[in-house]
Design an enzyme around this catalytic site. Sequence first.
Site, PDB file in Angstrom:
ATOM      1  CE  LYS A   1       6.951  -4.489 -19.141  1.00  0.00           C
ATOM      2  NZ  LYS A   1       7.047  -5.494 -18.113  1.00  0.00           N
TER       3      LYS A   1
ATOM      4  CG  HIS B   1      11.387 -30.771 -26.692  1.00  0.00           C
ATOM      5  ND1 HIS B   1      11.699 -32.099 -26.842  1.00  0.00           N
ATOM      6  CD2 HIS B   1      12.435 -30.076 -27.209  1.00  0.00           C
ATOM      7  CE1 HIS B   1      12.899 -32.203 -27.405  1.00  0.00           C
ATOM      8  NE2 HIS B   1      13.365 -30.988 -27.636  1.00  0.00           N
TER       9      HIS B   1
ATOM     10  CB  CYS C   1      -0.898   0.003   1.236  1.00  0.00           C
ATOM     11  SG  CYS C   1      -1.811  -1.532   1.495  1.00  0.00           S
TER      12      CYS C   1
ATOM     13  CD  GLU D   1       3.875  -6.520 -16.001  1.00  0.00           C
ATOM     14  OE1 GLU D   1       4.381  -6.445 -14.879  1.00  0.00           O
ATOM     15  OE2 GLU D   1       4.370  -5.949 -16.994  1.00  0.00           O
TER      16      GLU D   1
ATOM     17  NE  ARG E   1       4.298   2.330  -1.753  1.00  0.00           N
ATOM     18  CZ  ARG E   1       5.523   1.815  -1.708  1.00  0.00           C
ATOM     19  NH1 ARG E   1       6.412   2.180  -2.612  1.00  0.00           N
ATOM     20  NH2 ARG E   1       5.858   0.949  -0.779  1.00  0.00           N
TER      21      ARG E   1
ATOM     22  CE  LYS F   1       7.504   1.098 -11.672  1.00  0.00           C
ATOM     23  NZ  LYS F   1       7.575   0.675 -13.073  1.00  0.00           N
TER      24      LYS F   1
ATOM     25  CD1 TRP G   1      -3.185  -4.460  -5.069  1.00  0.00           C
ATOM     26  CD2 TRP G   1      -1.862  -5.637  -3.702  1.00  0.00           C
ATOM     27  NE1 TRP G   1      -2.936  -5.673  -5.667  1.00  0.00           N
ATOM     28  CE2 TRP G   1      -2.123  -6.418  -4.852  1.00  0.00           C
ATOM     29  CE3 TRP G   1      -1.046  -6.170  -2.705  1.00  0.00           C
ATOM     30  CZ2 TRP G   1      -1.604  -7.692  -5.022  1.00  0.00           C
ATOM     31  CZ3 TRP G   1      -0.530  -7.441  -2.880  1.00  0.00           C
ATOM     32  CH2 TRP G   1      -0.811  -8.187  -4.031  1.00  0.00           C
TER      33      TRP G   1
ATOM     34  CD  GLU H   1      10.007  -7.170 -19.481  1.00  0.00           C
ATOM     35  OE1 GLU H   1       9.541  -6.043 -19.206  1.00  0.00           O
ATOM     36  OE2 GLU H   1      10.106  -8.085 -18.631  1.00  0.00           O
TER      37      GLU H   1
ATOM     38  CG  ASN I   1       3.442  -0.447   2.617  1.00  0.00           C
ATOM     39  OD1 ASN I   1       2.948  -1.427   2.075  1.00  0.00           O
ATOM     40  ND2 ASN I   1       4.621   0.045   2.241  1.00  0.00           N
ATOM     41  N   GLY I   2       2.136  -3.115   4.669  1.00  0.00           N
ATOM     42  CA  GLY I   2       2.820  -4.342   5.050  1.00  0.00           C
ATOM     43  C   GLY I   2       1.816  -5.399   5.492  1.00  0.00           C
TER      44      GLY I   2
END
Length: 690
Positions: A566, A585, A2, A569, A33, A684, A96, A562, A123-124
């Site tokens: 993206k 395979h 958060c 996400e 955040r 983030k 969050w 990557e 936050n945590g």
Amino acid sequence: MCGIFAYLNFLTPRTREEVLKILINGLKRLEYRGYDSAGIAVDGEPQSGSSSCTVALIKRSGKISALEKEIENVVRPSLDFSVVFTTHAGIAHTRWATHGEPNWVNTHPQRSDENCEFVVIHNGIVTNYKDLKAFLVMRGFEFESETDTETIPKLIKHLFDQHKNDGVTFRELVELVIQQLEGAFALAFKSTHYPGELVVCRRGSPLVIGVKSDTKLATDRFPILYSKELRGPANVRCPLTFSRCRSETTLAPTGESKEVEYFFASDASAIVEHTNQVIYLEDDDVAAVRDGMLTIHRISPNSDDLGQPSSREVTTLRLEIQQLMKGNFSSFMQKEIFEQPESVINTMRGRVNFDTNQVVLGGLKFYMPEIRRCRRLLFIACGTSYHSAVATRQLLEELTELPVMVDLASDFLDRSMPVFRDDVCIFISQSGETADTLMALRYCKQRGALIVGVTNTVGSSICRESHCGTHINAGPEIGVASTKSYTSQFVSLVMFGLIMCEDRISMQPRRREIVQGLRKLPEQILEVLKLEKQVKDLAEELHQKKSLLIMGRGFNYATCLEGALKIKELTYMHSEGIMAGELKHGPLALVDNLMPLIIIATRDPVYPKCMNALQQVTARHGKPIVICNSGDDETKKMAYKALEVPQQVDCLQGILTIIPMQLLALHIAHLRNCDVDQPRSLLKVYSEQD
């Protein structure tokens, strides 16, 4: 994870409306955040028979824009916004969700009781909250939320009720509370019993303090105060005791003018518009503001503190507010993609001499002899940072002739991997606060390895806890999905490899080739960005598909990983990065004329093998979209569609091939009406361990 923000004005008159605006703007800077819900606590109406005010709690599920509407439409008619506060403390939080869905009761600030005697933002994660909750329920407390955080204001209320006749200070109460907490946290406390005061603390989650004053501060470095040993037992069921600190050392303005404002935030980006004078708190610091004076305490010295004085420095931010604005771009992500020519230059500025082919990384300079003597290099990271290590692993093996291991931080910790004193462990993180990466760093540090940090954030935890390191200097990155940080991390690791082999005669031709490739890189990135129109047309064709495969090998394999990340996400579309050598395979079974597939086939040593994979795809009626080098007609003949990027040195080609993938993810997300800057369920910075 958060975002927390708090503001205290001392002898600086502010209307309630001004206070709310400062808190809301601070939250907006931290919204990356967390954006499930948001809340604010400010002084409300005066309490009858008391000099203090009630606490007005304003909370709303959804983004901060929803909280703004709540303030304007619901709160303004019932609360006088023109009231002036000479001294006032306010706290704000963007969440969050980890414990409990986003709704009013689960949104922070969390309160001790209906009268909001104590309110807390967090936050945590408190890992022992169930034990604390059971203890408090036995003492008659009723819980209204599903959060772990609600145990904190109720615990401090319980302790206050026990010790209020002893003259206990706000800071002492907080010290008693945090001794009972397990897990990671950054906390800010406000109370009706301590008007005009704020107390904040941290353990494992970042917290920075900004100080704004018209006059010079009394000091730019001041000692940390240690409270005497608090004998409160680990088991909260037993009686708790407290004791006073031995002395007073404070931070405050000098001279007759005592006006001062304090800003507390998870990230300096929320503070820079107000002041550039900041203090970064360390784990287990407790900072308190009382009568306009700031003190920083620790309950007792830890093993790192023994034998040496401990202090915190007031540092000056080098961040500009313009860097945090979108400008003319539709989103921060688009802005950051188009900033890559400049960010790559900034990563190399002052470090690479293109005329003499010399490379210098100042943060590693004095440690290079030890790094060159190591037995192996371990690169440990998460997400995009992990992919930057994968992208450069082959080159680093070539230039250093050392074993190079690349690990995901969470998996590294799960395996309890053996680490030795002659290992060099390199930790990569854009924020410098990624919890898994930070835990892995501490694991390796305890075992005597040399710790190297590669981050984009000055003053971050990884910066401070590493023996040495380098900043990638990509500039602030606001979009949740990393773009320019990836390319700057890539370039930084290439520069590290060039330094490692600078004294090897046999490597000089290869070094010169790479350095001159770096010289051309910014121009070539600009050229690739001109493909946006083509990429946008491609997005029109792909945005309704349910899946996308991305295939390559060698130096371009990391681009596949990557690029797929993206797509996932930003677009919520399934996407998978596939090693082209593994096509037979399993993945080949997915290929048909309906499956979208991108193949990266540039002219490098594995080009013939990529062409073999391309032929296998076309033989099964696949319609491959190919990313190839400019003018490569042979490859384009076999492609359904092609995107051409300039030819580069093989080890740098991945910087150019990732940019079309970033643009593709951006435009598919726009067409699917997805929020590119704040994708659902993502953040983030992850400051809790997975």
